[in-house]
Design an enzyme around this catalytic site. Sequence first.
Site, PDB file in Angstrom:
ATOM      1  CG  ASP A   1      37.136  44.032  38.252  1.00  0.00           C
ATOM      2  OD1 ASP A   1      35.963  43.665  38.254  1.00  0.00           O
ATOM      3  OD2 ASP A   1      38.107  43.235  38.266  1.00  0.00           O
TER       4      ASP A   1
HETATM    5  C1  GLC Z   1      37.852  39.876  37.760  1.00  0.00           C
HETATM    6  C2  GLC Z   1      36.671  40.170  38.655  1.00  0.00           C
HETATM    7  C3  GLC Z   1      37.047  40.598  40.044  1.00  0.00           C
HETATM    8  C4  GLC Z   1      38.325  39.896  40.454  1.00  0.00           C
HETATM    9  C5  GLC Z   1      39.442  40.419  39.569  1.00  0.00           C
HETATM   10  C6  GLC Z   1      40.760  39.685  39.841  1.00  0.00           C
HETATM   11  O1  GLC Z   1      37.619  40.324  36.476  1.00  0.00           O
HETATM   12  O2  GLC Z   1      35.677  41.073  38.154  1.00  0.00           O
HETATM   13  O3  GLC Z   1      35.966  40.278  40.926  1.00  0.00           O
HETATM   14  O4  GLC Z   1      38.623  40.150  41.828  1.00  0.00           O
HETATM   15  O5  GLC Z   1      39.122  40.367  38.190  1.00  0.00           O
HETATM   16  O6  GLC Z   1      40.633  38.357  39.464  1.00  0.00           O
END
Ligand code: GLC
Length: 752
Positions: free
Chosen positions: A229
């Site tokens: 993430d």
């Molecule tokens: C965010 C989210 C994730 C997302 C990523 C990119 O913090 O937790 O679900 O795909 O970052 O935006």
Amino acid sequence: MTADAATDRLTLEEQASLTSGSTTWNTTPVRDVVLALTLSDGPHGIRRQKDVPGDPLGIQGSRPATCFPPAVTLGSSWDPALAVRVGAAIAREASALGIDVVLGPGVNIKRSPLCGRNFEYFSEDPHISGVMGAAIVEGIQSLGVGACVKHFAVNNQETDRMRVSADVDEQTLREIYLPAFEHIVREAKPYAVMCSYNRVNGVHASQHRRLLTEVLREEWGFDGLVMSDWGAVNDRVAALAAGLDLEMPPTGTDDQIVTAVREGRLDPTVVSTAAGRLLTLRDRVDRAARFEDWDVDAHHELAREAARSSAVLLKNDGGLLPLDPTARQHVVVIGEFARTLRFQGGGSSHVEPTRTDSPLDALREAVGPDTEVAFAPGFTLDGERDPALVSEAVALAARADVALVFLGLPEAAETEGLDRTHIGLPAAQLDLLREVAGTCARVAVVLANGGVVSVSEWEEHAQAVLEGWLPGQAGGAALADLLLGRHSPSGRLTETIPHRLEDVPSHLYFPGADGHVVHGEGRYVGYRHYDTLDRPVAYPFGHGLTYTTFAYSDLTAEQTGDNRWTVEVTLTNTGNRYAHEVAQLYVAHDEARPTRPRHELRGFAKIGLEPGASARARFELTGRDLAQWSTGRNRRRISPGAFTVEVGASSRDIRLRTVLTTPGDGRGHDLTAMSTLGEWLDHPVGGPAVRQALEQASVPIELAQTNPELLVLARGVPLLKLCGLVPELTPETVERLAAHLAEEGAQHARPS
Ligand code: GLC
């Protein structure tokens, strides 16, 4: 060129560069070996960032795309085929917008209704989460665009999400928090998995070797790429060694990888393997056809169909709904959400819609000339009480034949990064509803919310309640379709609506403190808690009404193999409108003292029927559906015995039942020298064997049976410890007994 061949052409530095992104949304290109991949949220529409400088977190505006209903809504359709179509439409738009991998679906379990991202997830139940998530992946990847299932794993709250340790026992992990991911990996083969921010039992998911490598890859056979993430990596070298292939976004630390290899702290094959997985992902998406555009109107209509198929009719006393659009009537539409469509949640999933339609406009366009539709906002979205707005609404309601009151949660209440602290609707809205109900005898409430809201304190003021969830950009037309009867509601709850937050099984443990959130409720999440303890709820898991009725008949269950059964039931539309029924199959274990959840969803079928028509719903059951995780044996186990197959219209509306038996998984009789005398005596094979051994050791077992107190004591003693009490019973005898049973059991081992 194969990924392996390409990897061999790369220097260590180049390989290391592939294990982190080059920008917020791109992986790293290397010479003529690999082009950068472009990643983008998801999960219910494409958030293609405008290439604006100074947006490191990538949260500024994005280019228009269809905002489909988020998972809370689409999940409530209980329609995997629909989800496949939505996934394919999202992929089409991804391709047109230059996206190679869509960051979704999100399949975390709704452990508490307070979680701020519950709108992005499907259910409190892992079975339907897995089936619907797999359908989205199948749809996205049907066009060759990659899907990235997230957030692996146990990311069930937003509070302290980047540091908190989700402390959860293995059995609960295996039966609640992992199965949706496992189903998707095994059935839909996603090109990528995204690890979560949190720790799991103290270890960051981004460097959790057991999850990322031993479980995900070695047990489940995942062959794609694991990405972090955004910002979830805490130690580049540890993450890579644990099985995390790609850090997003980049932190400029690739040199740490090279140095660790050079200093012998990191095996170079770990780096080449991760680089190879990036190249494989590139190769997979390169096979995709490229599209320049999509049919904006067709995708809007698909979003409308998805929202229409997902709204849940909670109550409809006196058949207040549907309204007759041709009748001579005064309808008053009340609530700002009727004019300002509430259709998605906040945070990384936020989509710039191609257009939106409000319920008010859709209703006005759909009714006939004899129906007058008045409107009053009734409240402001900031939640402040406004007496003038209430008075205006009440005055219109007093002259109306029916009031449609649109209530819900403001977007600020449900967003990534924040959990709610209560599940009530804003007080100003409830005040308004009570006032309106005091002057208009026929009231229908329409809800717009991503997380479950309590209804018990106010639903007496409404004859009908339609839970519209967050319906996506076409929500207005979808709700009008249902309110005016062009379609019958067919959504079912995938999350229990409790009477009170205090009734929620995780309430005492959510969201934890001091860096830890203990999953004290274990496997008893959602209906697994309420139904095992027979606790009252406002509306149960699987509940949903429609504009007709259905009968269930002729339940049959046929064994079709070792621990395999086919279950069928006939559904009949006994009303006068075309509608869909969602037949649900639960496997139940009726125990005086519960040792597992009383029943668990193991299948469902959504079938549309004309009035008077019938159809057979068919379900396949396997041993896995009966099994539970044995912590002592560290594996799934099917115990021999009887189980009940329940089929019904919700977890609390079981229509038919039948009892089946299983011989278990035959994988060893599980008796050991440390099993108690009682376990041996009660075992179908172990019992006769131990009686014979005791008789040969001239231990009159009958003596014990004539002395109940003695027998109670003896039954609780491990056999090996009895040797000390019964000289003739030697440890060698006991070990021989156990070895014989284990060997015999192994002979009858069956796949489970
Ligand atoms: C965010 C989210 C994730 C997302 C990523 C990119 O913090 O937790 O679900 O795909 O970052 O935006």
